[in-house]
Motif scaffolding. Structure first.
Motif, mmCIF file in Angstrom:
data_model
loop_
_atom_site.group_PDB
_atom_site.id
_atom_site.type_symbol
_atom_site.label_atom_id
_atom_site.label_comp_id
_atom_site.label_asym_id
_atom_site.label_seq_id
_atom_site.Cartn_x
_atom_site.Cartn_y
_atom_site.Cartn_z
ATOM 1 N N VAL A 163 30.769 32.187 -18.836
ATOM 2 C CA VAL A 163 30.314 32.842 -20.058
ATOM 3 C C VAL A 163 29.187 32.058 -20.719
ATOM 4 N N ARG A 164 29.292 30.729 -20.724
ATOM 5 C CA ARG A 164 28.310 29.897 -21.412
ATOM 6 C C ARG A 164 27.214 29.373 -20.499
ATOM 7 N N SER A 165 27.187 29.815 -19.260
ATOM 8 C CA SER A 165 26.155 29.350 -18.332
ATOM 9 C C SER A 165 24.774 29.801 -18.782
ATOM 10 N N VAL A 166 23.831 28.860 -18.765
ATOM 11 C CA VAL A 166 22.435 29.199 -19.030
ATOM 12 C C VAL A 166 21.774 29.721 -17.760
ATOM 13 N N LEU A 167 22.087 29.094 -16.640
ATOM 14 C CA LEU A 167 21.519 29.500 -15.351
ATOM 15 C C LEU A 167 22.281 30.699 -14.809
ATOM 16 N N ARG A 168 21.581 31.813 -14.591
ATOM 17 C CA ARG A 168 22.175 33.044 -14.060
ATOM 18 C C ARG A 168 21.505 33.361 -12.728
ATOM 19 N N LEU A 169 22.290 33.429 -11.673
ATOM 20 C CA LEU A 169 21.755 33.669 -10.330
ATOM 21 C C LEU A 169 22.529 34.785 -9.665
ATOM 22 N N GLU A 170 21.796 35.702 -9.060
ATOM 23 C CA GLU A 170 22.420 36.799 -8.324
ATOM 24 C C GLU A 170 21.537 37.182 -7.152
ATOM 25 N N GLY A 171 22.139 37.855 -6.157
ATOM 26 C CA GLY A 171 21.397 38.437 -5.043
ATOM 27 C C GLY A 171 20.558 37.438 -4.274
ATOM 28 N N GLU A 172 19.329 37.849 -3.951
ATOM 29 C CA GLU A 172 18.446 37.028 -3.125
ATOM 30 C C GLU A 172 18.089 35.710 -3.808
ATOM 31 N N ARG A 173 17.932 35.757 -5.117
ATOM 32 C CA ARG A 173 17.598 34.529 -5.847
ATOM 33 C C ARG A 173 18.722 33.511 -5.720
ATOM 34 N N ARG A 188 18.649 32.003 -2.209
ATOM 35 C CA ARG A 188 17.585 31.013 -2.048
ATOM 36 C C ARG A 188 17.975 29.685 -2.676
ATOM 37 N N ARG A 189 18.602 29.739 -3.834
ATOM 38 C CA ARG A 189 18.998 28.489 -4.485
ATOM 39 C C ARG A 189 20.085 27.769 -3.686
ATOM 40 N N VAL A 190 21.030 28.521 -3.144
ATOM 41 C CA VAL A 190 22.074 27.894 -2.334
ATOM 42 C C VAL A 190 21.460 27.229 -1.108
ATOM 43 N N ALA A 191 20.497 27.901 -0.450
ATOM 44 C CA ALA A 191 19.820 27.301 0.705
ATOM 45 C C ALA A 191 19.071 26.027 0.291
ATOM 46 N N HIS A 192 18.440 26.077 -0.886
ATOM 47 C CA HIS A 192 17.743 24.896 -1.398
ATOM 48 C C HIS A 192 18.723 23.756 -1.634
ATOM 49 N N TRP A 193 19.862 24.061 -2.264
ATOM 50 C CA TRP A 193 20.848 23.005 -2.531
ATOM 51 C C TRP A 193 21.434 22.459 -1.249
ATOM 52 N N GLN A 194 21.599 23.313 -0.223
ATOM 53 C CA GLN A 194 22.113 22.806 1.053
ATOM 54 C C GLN A 194 21.123 21.832 1.671
ATOM 55 N N MET A 239 27.193 25.975 -13.339
ATOM 56 C CA MET A 239 25.890 25.410 -13.013
ATOM 57 C C MET A 239 25.118 24.986 -14.257
ATOM 58 N N PRO A 240 24.738 23.698 -14.366
ATOM 59 C CA PRO A 240 23.828 23.301 -15.439
ATOM 60 C C PRO A 240 22.426 23.827 -15.161
ATOM 61 N N ALA A 241 21.615 23.945 -16.205
ATOM 62 C CA ALA A 241 20.307 24.593 -16.092
ATOM 63 C C ALA A 241 19.229 23.636 -15.593
ATOM 64 N N ASN A 242 18.086 24.248 -15.267
ATOM 65 C CA ASN A 242 16.867 23.541 -14.870
ATOM 66 C C ASN A 242 17.126 22.676 -13.644
ATOM 67 N N ASP A 243 16.586 21.449 -13.644
ATOM 68 C CA ASP A 243 16.730 20.617 -12.451
ATOM 69 C C ASP A 243 18.022 19.808 -12.462
ATOM 70 N N ARG A 244 18.875 20.023 -13.466
ATOM 71 C CA ARG A 244 20.105 19.242 -13.534
ATOM 72 C C ARG A 244 21.066 19.594 -12.409
ATOM 73 N N MET A 245 21.051 20.846 -11.956
ATOM 74 C CA MET A 245 21.915 21.226 -10.844
ATOM 75 C C MET A 245 21.461 20.540 -9.566
ATOM 76 N N ASP A 246 20.149 20.462 -9.334
ATOM 77 C CA ASP A 246 19.645 19.733 -8.168
ATOM 78 C C ASP A 246 20.145 18.286 -8.199
ATOM 79 N N VAL A 258 27.106 31.460 -4.731
ATOM 80 C CA VAL A 258 27.336 31.514 -6.177
ATOM 81 C C VAL A 258 28.306 32.661 -6.501
ATOM 82 N N LEU A 259 29.291 32.366 -7.355
ATOM 83 C CA LEU A 259 30.249 33.370 -7.813
ATOM 84 C C LEU A 259 30.434 33.238 -9.321
ATOM 85 N N SER A 260 30.906 34.294 -9.945
ATOM 86 C CA SER A 260 31.367 34.173 -11.317
ATOM 87 C C SER A 260 32.698 33.432 -11.300
#
Length: 259
Positions: free
Chosen positions: A108-118, A121-127, A81-88, A148-150
């Motif tokens: 390993v080099r990902s700037v955007l780190r997402l886990e759990g409820e957060r 929420r992002r996956v629902a937003h992207w859908q 995942m790229p960071a900020n609004d680039r993933m959108d 989201v997975l590692s």
């Protein structure tokens, strides 16, 4: 003509319009009697006519049009995942360009780190971004944004690689230009099409892995290759994390399926 997604299944007749869609109808300034298209993601689209916009809003479903606007190959993009609004932006443009599914990854080099409820929420937003992009671009099949997975966890979910993917999918790693062992896209595509001619049962689908800003680290790239991902070069220029998958999709659009 306006296009709107409705939760299905859609069938001919008069139906109530969900509240979220009513707000969209108002934004489009549609009035009773106006016609538009609707789709439910199950294939094709429906011609519809707005009957009323108040208490509850209703639409008449007129006729099914069996039209599809998909790529000749079902392409799943697994992306660091790229960071900020680039993933959108990547999700929106990949949908417009025909991706079949998106697998967001943390590397390993990902700037955007997402886990759990957060992460949920992002996956629902992207859908939701995917659905809006389908409404805009004319697609009638809705790509799935997966949880989201590692990278390591995701690779562990794939069938063991023994020279071919049991699902008939080509596995490719979108490699940086400096990786001299990466095959040019045209060479890789020729090999893939030849393999399909030899195996009529192949599913004609592609699983592409792309890294985040800075790419995959050497250990991750080695694990991907061990899992059957063939490095593929997209040219001599260095592409951004959100650009490389789109270049790949554009190239895949030029592949003609073998009959």
């Amino acid at each position: 003509m306006p296009r709107l997604h409705l939760p299905g299944p859609i069938a001919a007749g008069v139906l109530d319009v969900p509240a979220d869609t009513v707000r969209h109808l108002h934004a489009l300034r549609l009035r009773p009697g106006d016609e538009f298209h609707v789709f439910d993601g199950r294939g094709g689209e429906w011609e519809a006519r707005l009957v009323s916009t108040a208490g509850p809003a209703r639409a008449e479903i007129l006729r099914h049009v069996p039209i599809e606007r998909e790529l000749p190959w079902a392409v799943t993009l697994a992306v660091g995942m790229p960071a900020n609004d680039r993933m959108d932006w990547l999700v929106e443009k990949a949908t417009e360009m025909g991706v079949a599914a998106l697998q967001p990854l943390m590397t390993v080099r990902s700037v955007l780190r997402l886990e759990g409820e957060r992460a949920a929420r992002r996956v629902a937003h992207w859908q939701a971004v995917v659905v809006a992009a389908c409404e805009q671009c004319g697609r009638n099949r809705i790509p799935e944004v997966r949880p989201v997975l590692s990278l390591q966890s995701w690779l562990a979910t794939l069938p063991a690689f023994d020279g071919s993917d049991p699902a008939g999918r080509a596995r490719c790693l979108l490699a940086a230009p400096r990786e001299g062992h990466a095959a040019p896209f045209a060479v890789w595509a020729t090999r893939y099409e030849a393999s399909l001619q030899a195996d009529s049962l192949a599913a004609r689908s592609i699983l592409a892995l792309s890294g985040p800003e800075g790419g995959l680290d050497p250990e991750e790239a080695a694990r991907a290759r061990a899992a059957g991902f063939a490095p593929v070069s997209l040219g001599s220029r260095v592409l951004r994390a959100e650009t490389a998958p789109l270049v790949f999709l554009a190239a895949c659009g030029g592949l003609a399926p073998q009959d």
